[in-house]
Motif scaffolding. Sequence first.
Motif, PDB file in Angstrom:
ATOM      1  N   ILE A   2       3.550   8.113  84.663  1.00  0.00           N
ATOM      2  CA  ILE A   2       3.552   6.887  83.872  1.00  0.00           C
ATOM      3  C   ILE A   2       4.193   5.750  84.660  1.00  0.00           C
ATOM      4  O   ILE A   2       5.328   5.844  85.114  1.00  0.00           O
ATOM      5  CB  ILE A   2       4.272   7.089  82.530  1.00  0.00           C
ATOM      6  CG1 ILE A   2       3.556   8.163  81.708  1.00  0.00           C
ATOM      7  CG2 ILE A   2       4.312   5.776  81.750  1.00  0.00           C
ATOM      8  CD1 ILE A   2       4.204   8.455  80.375  1.00  0.00           C
ATOM      9  N   ARG A   3       3.455   4.659  84.798  1.00  0.00           N
ATOM     10  CA  ARG A   3       3.898   3.531  85.610  1.00  0.00           C
ATOM     11  C   ARG A   3       4.688   2.529  84.778  1.00  0.00           C
ATOM     12  O   ARG A   3       4.593   2.510  83.556  1.00  0.00           O
ATOM     13  CB  ARG A   3       2.674   2.865  86.252  1.00  0.00           C
ATOM     14  CG  ARG A   3       1.918   3.812  87.177  1.00  0.00           C
ATOM     15  CD  ARG A   3       0.583   3.269  87.625  1.00  0.00           C
ATOM     16  NE  ARG A   3      -0.399   3.223  86.538  1.00  0.00           N
ATOM     17  CZ  ARG A   3      -1.668   2.889  86.703  1.00  0.00           C
ATOM     18  NH1 ARG A   3      -2.115   2.570  87.909  1.00  0.00           N
ATOM     19  NH2 ARG A   3      -2.496   2.868  85.684  1.00  0.00           N
ATOM     20  N   ASN A   4       5.489   1.724  85.452  1.00  0.00           N
ATOM     21  CA  ASN A   4       6.288   0.723  84.758  1.00  0.00           C
ATOM     22  C   ASN A   4       5.401  -0.296  84.059  1.00  0.00           C
ATOM     23  O   ASN A   4       4.448  -0.804  84.649  1.00  0.00           O
ATOM     24  CB  ASN A   4       7.218   0.005  85.724  1.00  0.00           C
ATOM     25  CG  ASN A   4       8.289   0.911  86.280  1.00  0.00           C
ATOM     26  OD1 ASN A   4       8.373   1.111  87.496  1.00  0.00           O
ATOM     27  ND2 ASN A   4       9.117   1.476  85.426  1.00  0.00           N
ATOM     28  N   SER A   5       5.715  -0.582  82.823  1.00  0.00           N
ATOM     29  CA  SER A   5       5.009  -1.508  81.927  1.00  0.00           C
ATOM     30  C   SER A   5       3.615  -1.015  81.555  1.00  0.00           C
ATOM     31  O   SER A   5       2.826  -1.777  80.986  1.00  0.00           O
ATOM     32  CB  SER A   5       4.940  -2.936  82.498  1.00  0.00           C
ATOM     33  OG  SER A   5       3.982  -3.082  83.539  1.00  0.00           O
ATOM     34  N   ALA A   6       3.305   0.259  81.845  1.00  0.00           N
ATOM     35  CA  ALA A   6       1.983   0.802  81.508  1.00  0.00           C
ATOM     36  C   ALA A   6       1.832   0.954  79.999  1.00  0.00           C
ATOM     37  O   ALA A   6       2.799   1.180  79.264  1.00  0.00           O
ATOM     38  CB  ALA A   6       1.764   2.142  82.190  1.00  0.00           C
ATOM     39  N   VAL A   7       0.587   0.868  79.543  1.00  0.00           N
ATOM     40  CA  VAL A   7       0.250   0.906  78.123  1.00  0.00           C
ATOM     41  C   VAL A   7      -0.530   2.185  77.812  1.00  0.00           C
ATOM     42  O   VAL A   7      -1.522   2.495  78.477  1.00  0.00           O
ATOM     43  CB  VAL A   7      -0.604  -0.311  77.725  1.00  0.00           C
ATOM     44  CG1 VAL A   7      -0.906  -0.283  76.223  1.00  0.00           C
ATOM     45  CG2 VAL A   7       0.087  -1.622  78.119  1.00  0.00           C
ATOM     46  N   THR A   8      -0.073   2.908  76.811  1.00  0.00           N
ATOM     47  CA  THR A   8      -0.781   4.059  76.260  1.00  0.00           C
ATOM     48  C   THR A   8      -1.093   3.735  74.803  1.00  0.00           C
ATOM     49  O   THR A   8      -0.248   3.182  74.098  1.00  0.00           O
ATOM     50  CB  THR A   8       0.073   5.325  76.365  1.00  0.00           C
ATOM     51  OG1 THR A   8       0.235   5.662  77.752  1.00  0.00           O
ATOM     52  CG2 THR A   8      -0.560   6.509  75.632  1.00  0.00           C
ATOM     53  N   GLN A   9      -2.314   4.033  74.344  1.00  0.00           N
ATOM     54  CA  GLN A   9      -2.712   3.673  72.986  1.00  0.00           C
ATOM     55  C   GLN A   9      -3.115   4.915  72.187  1.00  0.00           C
ATOM     56  O   GLN A   9      -3.830   5.784  72.694  1.00  0.00           O
ATOM     57  CB  GLN A   9      -3.898   2.712  72.994  1.00  0.00           C
ATOM     58  CG  GLN A   9      -3.604   1.332  73.563  1.00  0.00           C
ATOM     59  CD  GLN A   9      -4.892   0.528  73.682  1.00  0.00           C
ATOM     60  OE1 GLN A   9      -5.524   0.508  74.728  1.00  0.00           O
ATOM     61  NE2 GLN A   9      -5.278  -0.114  72.583  1.00  0.00           N
ATOM     62  N   PHE A  10      -2.645   4.962  70.954  1.00  0.00           N
ATOM     63  CA  PHE A  10      -3.103   5.940  69.972  1.00  0.00           C
ATOM     64  C   PHE A  10      -3.754   5.179  68.819  1.00  0.00           C
ATOM     65  O   PHE A  10      -3.272   4.122  68.412  1.00  0.00           O
ATOM     66  CB  PHE A  10      -1.944   6.746  69.378  1.00  0.00           C
ATOM     67  CG  PHE A  10      -1.227   7.657  70.318  1.00  0.00           C
ATOM     68  CD1 PHE A  10      -1.846   8.205  71.417  1.00  0.00           C
ATOM     69  CD2 PHE A  10       0.101   7.979  70.078  1.00  0.00           C
ATOM     70  CE1 PHE A  10      -1.177   9.069  72.283  1.00  0.00           C
ATOM     71  CE2 PHE A  10       0.790   8.834  70.910  1.00  0.00           C
ATOM     72  CZ  PHE A  10       0.149   9.386  72.023  1.00  0.00           C
TER      73      PHE A  10
END
Length: 223
Positions: free
Chosen positions: A185-193
């Motif tokens: 997981i990268r810095n400021s990365a976005v994961t969506q549910f």
Amino acid sequence: MGTLYLVRHGQASFGADDYDQLSDLGRRQAERLGQYWASRGLRFDAVITGSLRRHAQTWEGIASGAGMDHAPLIWPGLDEYDSHAVIETIHPHPLVKPDTPELYRQHFRLLRDGLAQWMAGTVSPRGMPSYTDFVHGVTGALDHVRSHHHGQNVLIVSSGGPISTAMGHVLGLSPDATIDLNMRIRNSAVTQFQFTPKRHALLTYNTLPHLDGPDYDSWITYA
């Protein structure tokens, strides 16, 4: 359905005496994410953050870039595990400051091993909850979103450990697979549910739409 956006904090101060502080680049990453969302017309109905300084600073950057003024709900169950305590359980002697590629790799090899043993219940890192309790802190936040924000856009700002734990819970992953996600997981990365009152479903993982393009190649960081 509602949509839950989980954002890992911006670049912190890896190797410094106080890791829990965004670097200048970390602040720019967060502000750039807010600017990107504003350009897309995305607004949030609720914001939830962990209680760490880097979580608050990341939200401040996003809010500044997007022109948002939400008062976030602080959820300590979204705080990161203590990586130093995890490593200490299997390597009791202090590590040299990771300022070379080899020392950096050593740090994360030890961290992976320590995490696997903590998740299996074979070690108890000093000052940390059991892994079962750590998971409950994360899943409690997911339950709160489902029960209070049906059909809404919700933002969670947290860290790699809680976000990968949420992924592992939703997808039914093994501990090893959850650790692999954590390390990527990268810095400021976005994961969506996407979510209903009954369940969450994965939509995207570890994306950086706000850093797309050659002008931002040097802004992509992992620690």
